[in-house]
Scaffold this motif. Sequence first.
Motif, short mmCIF file in Angstrom:
data_model
loop_
_atom_site.label_atom_id
_atom_site.label_comp_id
_atom_site.label_asym_id
_atom_site.label_seq_id
_atom_site.Cartn_x
_atom_site.Cartn_y
_atom_site.Cartn_z
N UNK A 1 7.53 2.04 -6.68
CA UNK A 1 7.99 1.14 -5.62
C UNK A 1 7.61 -0.27 -6.02
N UNK A 2 8.60 -1.15 -6.20
CA UNK A 2 8.36 -2.52 -6.65
C UNK A 2 8.85 -3.49 -5.58
N UNK A 3 7.89 -4.18 -4.96
CA UNK A 3 8.20 -5.17 -3.92
C UNK A 3 8.02 -6.56 -4.53
N UNK B 1 12.48 18.13 2.31
CA UNK B 1 12.64 16.68 2.40
C UNK B 1 11.26 16.04 2.33
N UNK B 2 11.16 14.90 1.68
CA UNK B 2 9.86 14.27 1.48
C UNK B 2 10.03 12.75 1.60
N UNK B 3 8.98 12.09 2.08
CA UNK B 3 8.97 10.63 2.20
C UNK B 3 7.89 10.06 1.30
N UNK B 4 8.28 9.16 0.43
CA UNK B 4 7.35 8.47 -0.47
C UNK B 4 6.94 7.17 0.21
N UNK B 5 5.66 7.09 0.58
CA UNK B 5 5.18 5.98 1.40
C UNK B 5 4.96 4.71 0.57
N UNK B 6 5.50 3.60 1.07
CA UNK B 6 5.29 2.29 0.45
C UNK B 6 5.50 1.22 1.53
N UNK B 7 4.47 0.41 1.75
CA UNK B 7 4.52 -0.61 2.80
C UNK B 7 3.94 -1.92 2.28
N UNK B 8 4.27 -3.02 2.97
CA UNK B 8 3.78 -4.32 2.53
C UNK B 8 3.67 -5.26 3.71
N UNK C 1 4.41 -6.65 -6.58
CA UNK C 1 3.38 -5.60 -6.50
C UNK C 1 4.09 -4.25 -6.55
N UNK C 2 3.50 -3.32 -7.24
CA UNK C 2 4.12 -2.00 -7.37
C UNK C 2 3.11 -0.89 -7.10
N UNK C 3 3.66 0.25 -6.69
CA UNK C 3 2.85 1.45 -6.49
C UNK C 3 3.52 2.61 -7.21
N UNK C 4 2.70 3.43 -7.82
CA UNK C 4 3.19 4.58 -8.59
C UNK C 4 2.85 5.85 -7.81
N UNK C 5 3.86 6.65 -7.55
CA UNK C 5 3.70 7.88 -6.77
C UNK C 5 4.20 9.04 -7.62
N UNK C 6 3.36 10.05 -7.79
CA UNK C 6 3.73 11.23 -8.55
C UNK C 6 4.28 12.29 -7.59
N UNK D 1 0.84 -1.20 0.00
CA UNK D 1 0.00 0.00 0.00
C UNK D 1 0.87 1.24 0.00
N UNK D 2 0.23 2.34 -0.38
CA UNK D 2 0.83 3.67 -0.30
C UNK D 2 -0.28 4.63 0.12
#
Length: 463
Positions: free
Chosen positions: A294-296, A217-224, A303-308, A204-205
Amino acid sequence: MAGGWVLCGALVLCGTLLALEAGPTKAPTPAPPFRKVDIALGCSYVGEDIRGLLHASGSSSSEHPATLVLRGISVRDDGNLDDVTEYKVPQENPDSSSPIIFEASAQSVSIPHAESMLHADCDGEEVNCEISPYSFQRPGKGPCHTSSFMATLQLSGSISIALVLRGPHCSSWEEEHDATLHPKLRIPMSKEGTLLTTVEFQSSSCNTSLHTHLGSSVTLDCRFALAPSSSLSSLEWRRQHQGSGRRLFWYQVGSTGPAAEPKVHVDVVELLGNGDASLSLQGVSVGDEGTYICLVSTPLYQAQHIIQLHVAEPPRVRVIPAVVSFERDVTTTLTCSIAGYYPLDVSVSWTQKTPEDDAEIPLSNAHFSSHRQSQDGTYSITSYLSISSATAQAPATYSCHVSHVALAEPISVSAHLKAPEQTGSEGLVGGFIATVIFIVVLFIVLRRKAAKPKSEQLLRASE
């Protein structure tokens, strides 16, 4: 469409439940912090038919109505779940045109943002759900398909969730000869006509679109989370922008360590311990804008998530000169400098306002320089406004208005045109006249004083 399965729909969840006390007052029994509920989501199944043929000519896939039922999901009990009931399958003996019902057990994998999905209808949010075949395998010549599916959920608040659903194995169907195959997907289904699946892997993101400023500074969220039977193989972060892409971070489980570009960081301890694959980006520049992936990966699934990531920097605006003195037969040029903004699109306009005007009057005689780009990637432009004494009114205020995507509201910077003052020749003439008047008055006064003693002497002589 989303929601815990409730008899009265969203009305029960959205309404306020009132507790009426009866009998002697007793200390309330604390409710359990979490409760297991069913979450039913309206989805679309996107895939091929049982023969691998496409339903729609010229299309790469077909779309079919479906329902995803997440069984026994733990959610926080906020006191509005008293009337939540177990999801009931609406029909039996489905045919190929009936909606496909996927029942998903998530006993081994936690489902993120479950409360958001449960209360989506009440909160005015929309949940987009799409289910597609992850893999199909046909062992030997039997009619049964071993299957896995990917469920992709998108909440209106930019939350993205990917669920890998493992379907029943064909070996179990072969052992149970009385099992029935789904008329469309040709995999074993339950007696109620549903497809029983298990969540093997979720990622998820919580924010698929981010806006930030230069230097931040920024954090791109990606968890599994993975089922106990599965394990992490690798994590990869990539960035794509304007047709080009590059790898930012790569970690292979069992390797000596991650490979990462400067300015990016993933906490490997959190990655392995808590499934936190988030990417931290330091000192954001214009060149960091783009699409992040983000590719896990596990031995069986990905599974991948795309963050702009959008970079926006507001402009700095200055008008010179700030004060202009009105002079006849002179044309004055006001300069509005707009600098340090990103992205390129910017709107600049001029207005004029005199004490007699009720509102600012737009001006159309401004002209502009070309856009200039600095080394840090930001842009600048200059606007010029000419003020002719033949047409200008003074006093007046001239304002430069700038609109940009990084601004919550436009910036307005003003210059003031002062009322006309006396020129140098007019001052000399006035001074000369004043001097003459002063001399004449002085002469009259002195003459009167001189004549007074003589008149006194003649008076005494006559006596």
